[in-house]
Design a protein around this motif. Sequence first.
Motif, short mmCIF file in Angstrom:
data_model
loop_
_atom_site.label_atom_id
_atom_site.label_comp_id
_atom_site.label_asym_id
_atom_site.label_seq_id
_atom_site.Cartn_x
_atom_site.Cartn_y
_atom_site.Cartn_z
N ALA A 213 25.85 90.48 58.41
CA ALA A 213 26.21 91.59 57.51
C ALA A 213 26.30 91.10 56.07
CB ALA A 213 27.53 92.23 57.94
N LEU A 214 26.86 89.91 55.87
CA LEU A 214 27.01 89.35 54.53
C LEU A 214 25.68 88.95 53.92
CD1 LEU A 214 29.06 88.33 52.36
CD2 LEU A 214 28.98 86.11 53.53
N GLN A 215 24.75 88.47 54.75
CA GLN A 215 23.53 87.85 54.22
C GLN A 215 22.26 88.69 54.33
OE1 GLN A 215 23.07 84.06 56.20
NE2 GLN A 215 24.77 83.10 55.09
N HIS A 216 22.32 89.90 54.88
CA HIS A 216 21.07 90.60 55.15
C HIS A 216 20.33 91.07 53.91
CE1 HIS A 216 23.71 94.19 54.87
NE2 HIS A 216 22.61 94.89 54.67
N HIS A 217 20.95 90.96 52.74
CA HIS A 217 20.24 91.26 51.48
C HIS A 217 19.91 89.99 50.70
CE1 HIS A 217 19.94 95.62 51.26
NE2 HIS A 217 21.14 95.70 51.80
N GLU A 218 20.15 88.82 51.30
CA GLU A 218 19.69 87.58 50.68
C GLU A 218 18.18 87.47 50.88
OE1 GLU A 218 21.58 85.89 48.86
OE2 GLU A 218 23.65 86.06 49.58
N ARG A 219 17.53 86.74 49.99
CA ARG A 219 16.07 86.63 50.04
C ARG A 219 15.62 85.18 49.95
NH1 ARG A 219 16.81 90.77 52.06
NH2 ARG A 219 16.13 92.85 51.38
N GLU A 220 14.47 84.89 50.54
CA GLU A 220 13.94 83.53 50.59
C GLU A 220 13.84 82.87 49.22
OE1 GLU A 220 12.61 81.88 53.73
OE2 GLU A 220 14.16 83.33 54.24
N ASP A 221 13.49 83.66 48.21
CA ASP A 221 13.28 83.11 46.86
C ASP A 221 14.55 83.11 46.01
OD1 ASP A 221 13.57 85.81 46.45
OD2 ASP A 221 11.55 86.13 45.65
N GLY A 222 15.69 83.46 46.61
CA GLY A 222 16.94 83.45 45.87
C GLY A 222 17.22 84.70 45.06
N ALA A 242 16.96 91.38 57.62
CA ALA A 242 16.38 91.77 56.33
C ALA A 242 15.04 92.47 56.52
CB ALA A 242 16.21 90.53 55.45
N VAL A 243 14.21 91.95 57.42
CA VAL A 243 12.90 92.56 57.68
C VAL A 243 13.08 93.94 58.31
CG1 VAL A 243 10.76 92.35 59.01
CG2 VAL A 243 11.77 90.32 57.92
N ALA A 244 13.93 94.02 59.33
CA ALA A 244 14.18 95.30 60.00
C ALA A 244 14.77 96.32 59.03
CB ALA A 244 15.12 95.09 61.19
N ASP A 245 15.68 95.87 58.17
CA ASP A 245 16.34 96.74 57.20
C ASP A 245 15.33 97.32 56.22
OD1 ASP A 245 18.66 97.82 55.80
OD2 ASP A 245 18.32 96.27 54.30
N VAL A 246 14.46 96.48 55.67
CA VAL A 246 13.47 96.94 54.70
C VAL A 246 12.47 97.89 55.36
CG1 VAL A 246 11.56 96.22 53.20
CG2 VAL A 246 13.70 94.92 53.20
N TYR A 247 12.00 97.53 56.56
CA TYR A 247 11.04 98.39 57.25
C TYR A 247 11.63 99.77 57.52
CZ TYR A 247 7.67 100.16 60.59
OH TYR A 247 6.73 100.95 61.21
N SER A 248 12.84 99.79 58.06
CA SER A 248 13.49 101.07 58.38
C SER A 248 13.73 101.90 57.14
CB SER A 248 14.81 100.81 59.11
OG SER A 248 15.49 102.02 59.36
N ALA A 249 14.18 101.26 56.06
CA ALA A 249 14.45 101.99 54.83
C ALA A 249 13.19 102.61 54.25
CB ALA A 249 15.09 101.06 53.81
N MET A 250 12.08 101.87 54.29
CA MET A 250 10.84 102.35 53.68
C MET A 250 10.17 103.45 54.50
SD MET A 250 9.27 98.74 52.28
CE MET A 250 7.83 99.49 51.53
N THR A 251 10.45 103.49 55.80
CA THR A 251 9.82 104.50 56.66
C THR A 251 10.75 105.69 56.93
OG1 THR A 251 10.51 103.28 58.64
CG2 THR A 251 8.30 102.84 57.79
N SER A 252 11.85 105.78 56.20
CA SER A 252 12.81 106.88 56.37
C SER A 252 12.91 107.70 55.10
CB SER A 252 14.20 106.33 56.72
OG SER A 252 14.16 105.55 57.89
N SER A 273 6.29 88.95 52.58
CA SER A 273 6.51 87.74 53.38
C SER A 273 6.00 86.49 52.69
CB SER A 273 5.85 87.88 54.75
OG SER A 273 4.44 87.80 54.66
N PHE A 274 5.35 86.66 51.54
CA PHE A 274 4.90 85.51 50.75
C PHE A 274 5.85 85.22 49.59
CE2 PHE A 274 1.12 87.09 52.87
CZ PHE A 274 0.57 85.93 53.37
N GLY A 275 7.07 85.72 49.70
CA GLY A 275 8.02 85.48 48.62
C GLY A 275 9.45 85.75 49.02
N PRO A 279 8.68 84.74 56.38
CA PRO A 279 7.38 85.05 57.00
C PRO A 279 7.42 85.16 58.52
CG PRO A 279 7.40 82.81 56.12
CD PRO A 279 8.65 83.48 55.63
N GLU A 280 8.25 84.36 59.20
CA GLU A 280 8.22 84.34 60.67
C GLU A 280 8.60 85.70 61.27
OE1 GLU A 280 9.60 82.02 58.80
OE2 GLU A 280 8.46 80.20 59.26
N PRO A 281 9.77 86.28 60.94
CA PRO A 281 10.08 87.59 61.53
C PRO A 281 9.17 88.69 61.01
CG PRO A 281 11.78 86.93 59.96
CD PRO A 281 10.90 85.74 60.17
#
Length: 343
Positions: A213-222, A242-252, A273-275, A279-281
Amino acid sequence: MKVHIMELSPGDRLQHDVFNHFGVFVLQQGCELTSDAIVKLMQHGIDYVDIEPQTLNADFPTDPAFRAKPYLNEAVDGFEELFLEALTSGSIDEAKVDRLLEPMISELDTQKDVVSLLLMIGEDDNYTYHHSMQVGMLCYYIASWMGYTREEAYKAGKAGYLIDIGKSKVPQDILTKPGKLTPEEFEEVKRHTEYGHEIILGSTGDELSARVALQHHEREDGSGYPHGLRDKEIHPFAKIAAVADVYSAMTSNRVYRSKQELLSVLRELNSLSFGSLSPEPTQALIRHLLPNFIGKKVMLNSGEMGSIVMTNQSDFFRPLVKTDSRFVDLSKERETSIEEVYL
């Protein structure tokens, strides 16, 4: 009964063995055609095949995805109860979370066409409640696809289900504001990650879900929040969330933005996924959803209706579409695009 290949439907059964023009065996007599099998016939240049006559059945088959709907609806309604509980008492009942999730996850184990699930889910519910169920569902699938055990995937799904519980402490007029947030309002929204960490850890002691919950808006590039963590500083399940959150938000549908078409969202996730996204999930989600689009009905921006018959290897996000009158190769017809995908 001889049928042109463009008139075939999944479920048709071949009356005879099929060979191509060079005498190479393609499909066996009695084979029940799938979308992939129909594509295989196209690839071999076969125009007509013989199929067995079908007996019409008054009991029209229901898409298997609809079996999951009661479980998903219960998870949505249950999150509303948890949200209100957190709003009034600042805590949640972990046993209630498991009672809601365990039946849903058991049903998800039987569902292989995740795109049908995503298309079947309604959007009449409050966004926060609906979004939480969808993120939990996607986190479970992504973790499973990445090779985590079922127990680990369940924990990922549970953490994903709870990532937005901290929004219960954010003023509702900010969460539902249709216009652009002020800098102060946005800072308050960002605090939902810290609020969620406090609520989960304080009421359940579940350190993993609290950390996600604390980290789901953290990003690979800081570039994320609340602490600007990078790469290995972020928990793997938070990267999945983070991936699931972004996908769900964009398709709703949101109060400030209309939903986007599913394949275009996958294209955008691929770029992210290049930033910013791990990339894995991200690639696990894309790799497992793309085959599910075969056979789905679509509306093109030309106004034509059709169905997806093949994924293009040159551009995975612009497939081959069959309409009533033609085949549309979206990888070549760049001005044509999919407006919406249907179940």
